[in-house]
Design a protein around this motif. Structure first.
Motif, PDB file in Angstrom:
ATOM      1  N   ASP A 148      89.657  -3.624  33.022  1.00 56.29           N
ATOM      2  CA  ASP A 148      90.241  -4.675  33.546  1.00 56.29           C
ATOM      3  C   ASP A 148      90.324  -5.975  32.667  1.00 56.29           C
ATOM      4  O   ASP A 148      89.398  -6.647  32.682  1.00 56.29           O
ATOM      5  N   TYR A 149      91.358  -5.986  32.016  1.00 60.06           N
ATOM      6  CA  TYR A 149      91.106  -7.240  31.049  1.00 60.06           C
ATOM      7  C   TYR A 149      91.193  -8.563  31.505  1.00 60.06           C
ATOM      8  O   TYR A 149      92.232  -9.064  32.333  1.00 60.06           O
ATOM      9  N   GLN A 150      90.367  -9.408  31.143  1.00 56.76           N
ATOM     10  CA  GLN A 150      90.177 -10.689  31.605  1.00 56.76           C
ATOM     11  C   GLN A 150      90.586 -11.941  30.527  1.00 56.76           C
ATOM     12  O   GLN A 150      90.628 -11.628  29.452  1.00 56.76           O
ATOM     13  N   SER A 151      90.927 -13.007  31.364  1.00 51.85           N
ATOM     14  CA  SER A 151      91.234 -14.140  30.546  1.00 51.85           C
ATOM     15  C   SER A 151      90.294 -15.213  30.511  1.00 51.85           C
ATOM     16  O   SER A 151      90.413 -16.101  29.397  1.00 51.85           O
ATOM     17  N   GLU A 152      89.196 -15.236  31.295  1.00 45.48           N
ATOM     18  CA  GLU A 152      88.232 -16.542  31.179  1.00 45.48           C
ATOM     19  C   GLU A 152      87.352 -16.353  30.114  1.00 45.48           C
ATOM     20  O   GLU A 152      86.596 -15.128  30.033  1.00 45.48           O
ATOM     21  N   ASN A 153      87.062 -17.248  29.485  1.00 44.10           N
ATOM     22  CA  ASN A 153      86.006 -17.522  28.644  1.00 44.10           C
ATOM     23  C   ASN A 153      85.652 -18.907  28.440  1.00 44.10           C
ATOM     24  O   ASN A 153      86.362 -19.875  28.676  1.00 44.10           O
ATOM     25  N   ALA A 154      85.142 -19.192  27.304  1.00 42.48           N
ATOM     26  CA  ALA A 154      84.473 -20.625  26.998  1.00 42.48           C
ATOM     27  C   ALA A 154      85.692 -21.431  26.284  1.00 42.48           C
ATOM     28  O   ALA A 154      85.773 -22.466  26.277  1.00 42.48           O
ATOM     29  N   ASN A 155      86.692 -20.615  25.752  1.00 44.54           N
ATOM     30  CA  ASN A 155      87.884 -21.197  25.117  1.00 44.54           C
ATOM     31  C   ASN A 155      89.135 -21.156  26.068  1.00 44.54           C
ATOM     32  O   ASN A 155      89.514 -20.061  26.320  1.00 44.54           O
ATOM     33  N   PRO A 156      89.471 -22.405  26.683  1.00 45.57           N
ATOM     34  CA  PRO A 156      90.570 -22.352  27.542  1.00 45.57           C
ATOM     35  C   PRO A 156      92.127 -22.161  27.088  1.00 45.57           C
ATOM     36  O   PRO A 156      93.017 -22.029  27.800  1.00 45.57           O
ATOM     37  N   GLU A 166      90.438 -30.663  13.093  1.00 43.12           N
ATOM     38  CA  GLU A 166      89.300 -31.104  13.958  1.00 43.12           C
ATOM     39  C   GLU A 166      89.399 -31.532  15.349  1.00 43.12           C
ATOM     40  O   GLU A 166      88.833 -31.385  16.245  1.00 43.12           O
ATOM     41  N   GLU A 167      90.799 -32.311  15.570  1.00 42.19           N
ATOM     42  CA  GLU A 167      91.190 -32.581  16.900  1.00 42.19           C
ATOM     43  C   GLU A 167      90.917 -31.566  17.712  1.00 42.19           C
ATOM     44  O   GLU A 167      90.519 -31.379  18.830  1.00 42.19           O
ATOM     45  N   GLN A 168      91.859 -30.396  17.422  1.00 44.03           N
ATOM     46  CA  GLN A 168      91.866 -29.364  18.250  1.00 44.03           C
ATOM     47  C   GLN A 168      90.659 -28.406  18.346  1.00 44.03           C
ATOM     48  O   GLN A 168      90.162 -27.991  19.637  1.00 44.03           O
ATOM     49  N   VAL A 169      89.784 -28.501  17.619  1.00 44.62           N
ATOM     50  CA  VAL A 169      88.572 -27.914  17.431  1.00 44.62           C
ATOM     51  C   VAL A 169      87.609 -28.708  18.894  1.00 44.62           C
ATOM     52  O   VAL A 169      86.818 -28.157  19.334  1.00 44.62           O
ATOM     53  N   SER A 170      87.864 -29.882  18.498  1.00 42.25           N
ATOM     54  CA  SER A 170      87.091 -30.877  19.353  1.00 42.25           C
ATOM     55  C   SER A 170      87.438 -30.432  20.938  1.00 42.25           C
ATOM     56  O   SER A 170      86.476 -30.520  21.855  1.00 42.25           O
ATOM     57  N   GLU A 171      88.693 -30.332  20.989  1.00 41.67           N
ATOM     58  CA  GLU A 171      89.309 -29.957  22.361  1.00 41.67           C
ATOM     59  C   GLU A 171      88.891 -28.598  22.936  1.00 41.67           C
ATOM     60  O   GLU A 171      88.700 -28.635  24.200  1.00 41.67           O
ATOM     61  N   ILE A 172      88.676 -27.751  21.879  1.00 38.27           N
ATOM     62  CA  ILE A 172      88.364 -26.390  22.622  1.00 38.27           C
ATOM     63  C   ILE A 172      86.976 -26.484  22.984  1.00 38.27           C
ATOM     64  O   ILE A 172      86.706 -25.927  24.188  1.00 38.27           O
ATOM     65  N   GLY A 173      86.009 -27.085  22.303  1.00 41.63           N
ATOM     66  CA  GLY A 173      84.789 -27.649  22.867  1.00 41.63           C
ATOM     67  C   GLY A 173      83.717 -26.371  22.866  1.00 41.63           C
ATOM     68  O   GLY A 173      82.853 -26.408  23.969  1.00 41.63           O
ATOM     69  N   ILE A 174      83.927 -25.387  22.026  1.00 43.73           N
ATOM     70  CA  ILE A 174      82.939 -24.279  21.839  1.00 43.73           C
ATOM     71  C   ILE A 174      81.477 -24.750  21.272  1.00 43.73           C
ATOM     72  O   ILE A 174      81.618 -25.065  20.193  1.00 43.73           O
ATOM     73  N   MET A 199      78.750 -13.980  14.749  1.00 41.36           N
ATOM     74  CA  MET A 199      80.241 -13.451  14.913  1.00 41.36           C
ATOM     75  C   MET A 199      80.810 -14.972  14.358  1.00 41.36           C
ATOM     76  O   MET A 199      81.362 -15.383  15.316  1.00 41.36           O
ATOM     77  N   PRO A 200      80.785 -15.125  13.248  1.00 44.52           N
ATOM     78  CA  PRO A 200      81.192 -16.471  12.681  1.00 44.52           C
ATOM     79  C   PRO A 200      82.704 -16.817  13.018  1.00 44.52           C
ATOM     80  O   PRO A 200      82.960 -17.883  13.106  1.00 44.52           O
ATOM     81  N   CYS A 201      83.649 -15.892  13.031  1.00 46.68           N
ATOM     82  CA  CYS A 201      84.963 -16.011  13.424  1.00 46.68           C
ATOM     83  C   CYS A 201      85.199 -16.390  14.539  1.00 46.68           C
ATOM     84  O   CYS A 201      86.351 -16.526  15.182  1.00 46.68           O
ATOM     85  N   ASP A 202      84.116 -16.017  15.748  1.00 52.03           N
ATOM     86  CA  ASP A 202      84.309 -16.372  17.070  1.00 52.03           C
ATOM     87  C   ASP A 202      84.342 -17.865  17.509  1.00 52.03           C
ATOM     88  O   ASP A 202      84.664 -18.233  18.612  1.00 52.03           O
ATOM     89  N   VAL A 203      83.620 -18.514  16.595  1.00 47.74           N
ATOM     90  CA  VAL A 203      83.484 -19.998  16.811  1.00 47.74           C
ATOM     91  C   VAL A 203      84.465 -20.666  15.870  1.00 47.74           C
ATOM     92  O   VAL A 203      84.817 -20.789  14.685  1.00 47.74           O
ATOM     93  N   PRO A 204      85.629 -21.476  16.852  1.00 43.89           N
ATOM     94  CA  PRO A 204      86.728 -22.149  15.964  1.00 43.89           C
ATOM     95  C   PRO A 204      85.917 -22.990  14.876  1.00 43.89           C
ATOM     96  O   PRO A 204      85.059 -24.177  15.397  1.00 43.89           O
ATOM     97  N   LYS A 205      86.545 -23.298  13.851  1.00 48.13           N
ATOM     98  CA  LYS A 205      86.320 -24.280  13.097  1.00 48.13           C
ATOM     99  C   LYS A 205      87.453 -24.966  12.303  1.00 48.13           C
ATOM    100  O   LYS A 205      88.493 -24.141  12.028  1.00 48.13           O
TER     101      LYS A 205
END
Length: 340
Positions: free
Chosen positions: A208-216, A298-306, A315-321
């Motif tokens: 059951d594929y889900q959409s909710e996670n820390a990244n909006p 940087e602005e987009q990373v800040s807005e993602i807010g993870i 998992m370094p690539c799971d964290v937006p930079k």
């Protein structure tokens, strides 16, 4: 009397001219396209000047919505941008803004199955790749009305779809821009795509594929089934090239050499076929820029807010930079667009 007739004539002529130049009907077409795709559309919570955004209760939030950055009239050039697998138009925000500031009307589409509260049915749809293709064609047809010359751009999966469209309709497009273009995947993934029954297994594993996670603005993971739908598009691009499809238009590509998701070899291969100008903005391997980070600042990373402090080492690539070369990448892109 003659003066009144002249004034009436000039007023009528001016009104007709303004109506003829109006881009409002194009917005209506854009909205109608997403009404059909999402079931309904609605006003956005925070409308912006010179931005036509199509919001919907079916979407996770308004920044997942497709939008048009416009100058209130048709422009010489229009850029159409298609995002990647599992993410949304948010990922193109900084690039779209920069292109808009160069005088383009900019259309940022939302691929079927993306940005939604409930994407499960879409991510199991056996017609998903064809729905993406149909959407590319429809958005491009609408966007053609916003400018004299049209450029297609794509991030990851969006790049593969834009490339396939151009190979099939070379007369319609004036240029191609790719960001982490998905024209090749990990060899193991491509090998698995040829195994009989792999898509059925992928559906089972996706559950059951889900959409909710820390990244909006992005799903928590790439649906396995959808990934194999992408492979179908990649194989189609290769087959078109091998059968002699003509590539003769300016191409700009930005790609990280450290990208393990979509190896740079795919983009380089396309450029070898190209008979016109090819510009490859190659991000050095030592910078270790992940696939999805090429397009964000940087602005987009800040807005993602993870807060990635607990995940970074695992998992370094799971964290937006932010792409540390983002500004330089945009400078090179603008020089390319000005020259072509």
């Amino acid at each position: 009397m003659k003066t009144s007739i002249l004034v009436l004539f000039l007023t009528t002529t001016f009104s007709f001219f303004v109506a003829a130049q109006s881009i409002e009907p194009i917005f209506d077409e854009f909205d109608g396209l997403y009404q059909a795709e999402l079931g309904s559309t609605q006003g956005c919570v925070n409308p912006e000047v010179n931005v036509f955004r199509v919001c919907s209760s079916a979407l996770r939030n308004d920044k997942n919505a497709p939008y048009i950055l416009h100058h209130g009239a048709k422009t010489e050039k229009v850029m159409v941008l298609f995002h990647g697998l599992s993410d949304s138009p948010f990922y193109f925000r900084s690039i779209a803004k920069a292109v808009y500031q160069e005088g383009f009307n900019v259309v940022v589409a939302l691929l079927p199955g993306h940005g939604k509260i409930d994407p499960d049915a879409d991510m199991e749809d056996s017609e998903l790749a064809d729905r993406w293709r149909s959407h590319i064609a429809k958005v491009t047809a609408i966007s053609e009305q916003l400018g004299d010359k049209i450029y297609l751009g794509g991030f990851s999966t969006g790049g593969a779809l834009a490339t396939e469209y151009i190979l099939q309709h070379p007369e319609k497009v004036s240029g191609l821009t790719l960001f982490s273009g998905a024209l090749a995947l990990d060899p193991n993934v491509e090998f698995m795509a040829n195994i009989w029954g792999i898509q059925l297994l992928a559906k089972f594993l996706d559950g059951d594929y889900q959409s909710e996670n820390a990244n909006p603005y992005k799903y928590p993971q790439v649906a396995r089934f959808a990934a194999f739908e992408l492979v179908e598009v990649i194989f189609s691009v290769r087959e078109l090239l091998e059968k002699g499809a003509k590539v003769d238009l300016p191409i700009f590509a930005a790609h990280s050499t450290a990208d393990r998701t979509t190896p740079i070899v795919g983009v380089k291969s396309l450029m070898e076929y190209n008979q016109a100008t090819s510009v490859l903005y190659e991000l050095p391997k030592e910078l270790e820029i992940c696939h999805a980070d090429v397009v964000i600042n940087e602005e987009q990373v800040s807005e993602i807010g993870i807060d990635g402090s607990l995940l970074e080492e695992i998992m370094p690539c799971d964290v937006p930079k932010a792409n540390p070369k983002h500004a330089e990448m945009l400078t090179n892109l603008m020089a390319f667009l000005a020259a072509n």
